[in-house]
Design a protein around this motif. Structure first.
Motif: not given
Length: 364
Positions: A55-72
């Motif tokens: 399972a991969v979430l591909a997103t850009d620089f603006r959201y990578t830190e946020q994605a790490g917290f939210q999309a565990t």
């Protein structure tokens, strides 16, 4: 096929079952509501790539830190460069040769961009259109979702009752709508779940009237359709009110609609199709002589979107199941006179409807 670490492991597992049934290697999730539902990520840009084991979430620089917290539980892949530089490489790493995509969300031009990116590479991938898979999963809510939905409904109900107490003749529809928006914000809502409809007098003959500068008048019906969003979940409420005294015609039309709504709430049950549920209320309105003036569906599902599965209308073929919340909102609309609509949200539990909306209704 581990679900270890996911915020919503059962949802990912359900989608993986669909992937296996449909004999595709992976599913590309582009719809933002489905992305949030499956991963917990609430950023505004990104794609999910889900296989039976990855399972991969591909997103850009603006959201990578946020994605790490939210999309565990999801591997976060930062998008860099042109589509042709990262997309084929990602598919190759996931060993994907046939990719399902959300045909009801991904535009023709976006699909062509993905296809062209693959064509420029040495990766061979076929694209398989899929429709409504994740949306159908969302139709049945878990206990946590019902709790969030109830909170959104409670905010909307309280805000409506506060607003209704402030309505006076001469106030404009826009002013009334603004009072509601302020009230939901003060109670912790993120935003409106849709643009508030305030329709006074003859304007109420239009089910989705655009709220304007018309002034509220005594003795005329005012259709007030409103909702709040709380942690992504949407409420939806309609009440019809009258300032001052209502004449016999208003009371008659209102009571027909109220009877139709209460009958639908009482009689709807698991196993009925959306069309059969719609028919309960529609028959009462038709028997009263107003069948041609009830031109929309009885209701709709709601959750992360204010309109989602199931379809509770004449063409609704989905069987209603426990855990499905949906609206029950019959109406009568008479050009030149006005209209009446009454809407509550219910959820099926133990085969019957439990009403989640509790805002006061007029009684004659």
């Amino acid at each position: 096929m581990s679900q270890h670490g996911f915020r919503h492991p059962n949802r990912v597992a359900a989608l993986r079952s669909l992937i296996q049934e449909q004999e595709i290697d992976a599913m590309l999730i582009s719809d933002p509501h489905n992305r949030r539902y499956l991963s917990g990520f609430i950023g505004t840009a990104g794609y999910l790539f889900i296989t039976e084991s990855d399972a991969v979430l591909a997103t850009d620089f603006r959201y990578t830190e946020q994605a790490g917290f939210q999309a565990t539980g999801f591997e976060i892949s930062q998008i860099q460069g042109r589509l042709s530089e990262w997309f084929p490489k990602l598919l190759a790493n996931l060993e994907v040769s046939n990719l399902g995509f959300e045909a009801d969300n991904l535009t023709v031009s976006a699909l062509k961009m993905f296809e062209d990116a693959v064509a420029e590479s040495d990766v061979e991938v076929s694209f398989e259109p899929k429709s409504g898979d994740a949306a159908k999963l969302r139709a049945i809510k878990d206990a946590g979702e019902i709790e969030l939905l109830q909170k959104a409904i409670d905010i909307g109900d309280a805000a409506f009752e506060e607003t209704a107490a402030k309505l006076t003749a001469g106030m404009t529809e826009k002013e009334a709508a603004w009072e509601f928006e302020k009230a939901i914000r003060e109670r912790g809502a993120e935003c409106l779940s849709f643009d508030t409809i305030v329709a006074n007098g003859p304007n109420a003959a239009r089910p989705h009237h655009q709220t304007g500068d018309s002034e509220l008048q005594e003795g005329e019906t005012i259709v007030f359709d409103c909702g709040a969003t709380y942690q992504g979940y949407c409420s939806d409420l309609t009440r019809t009110v009258v300032l001052g005294d209502a004449d016999d015609e208003v009371a008659k039309i209102y009571n027909i609609v109220l009877e139709a709504q209460e009958a639908a709430i009482e009689q709807v049950e698991a196993g009925l199709t959306g069309g059969e549920a719609d028919g309960i209320a529609r028959k009462i309105i038709a028997d009263a002589g107003y069948g041609d003036m009830f031109g929309h569906s009885l209701g709709h599902g709601l959750g992360l979107e204010v309109h989602e599965e199931p379809n509770v209308g004449p063409r609704g073929t989905t069987s209603l199941e426990d855990g499905m919340p949906f609206t029950i909102e019959p109406g009568i609309y008479i050009p030149g006179w006005g209209g009446v609509r009454i809407e509550d949200v219910v959820v099926l539990e133990n085969g019957r409807a439990r009403v989640l909306s509790h805002a006061e209704k007029m009684r004659f």
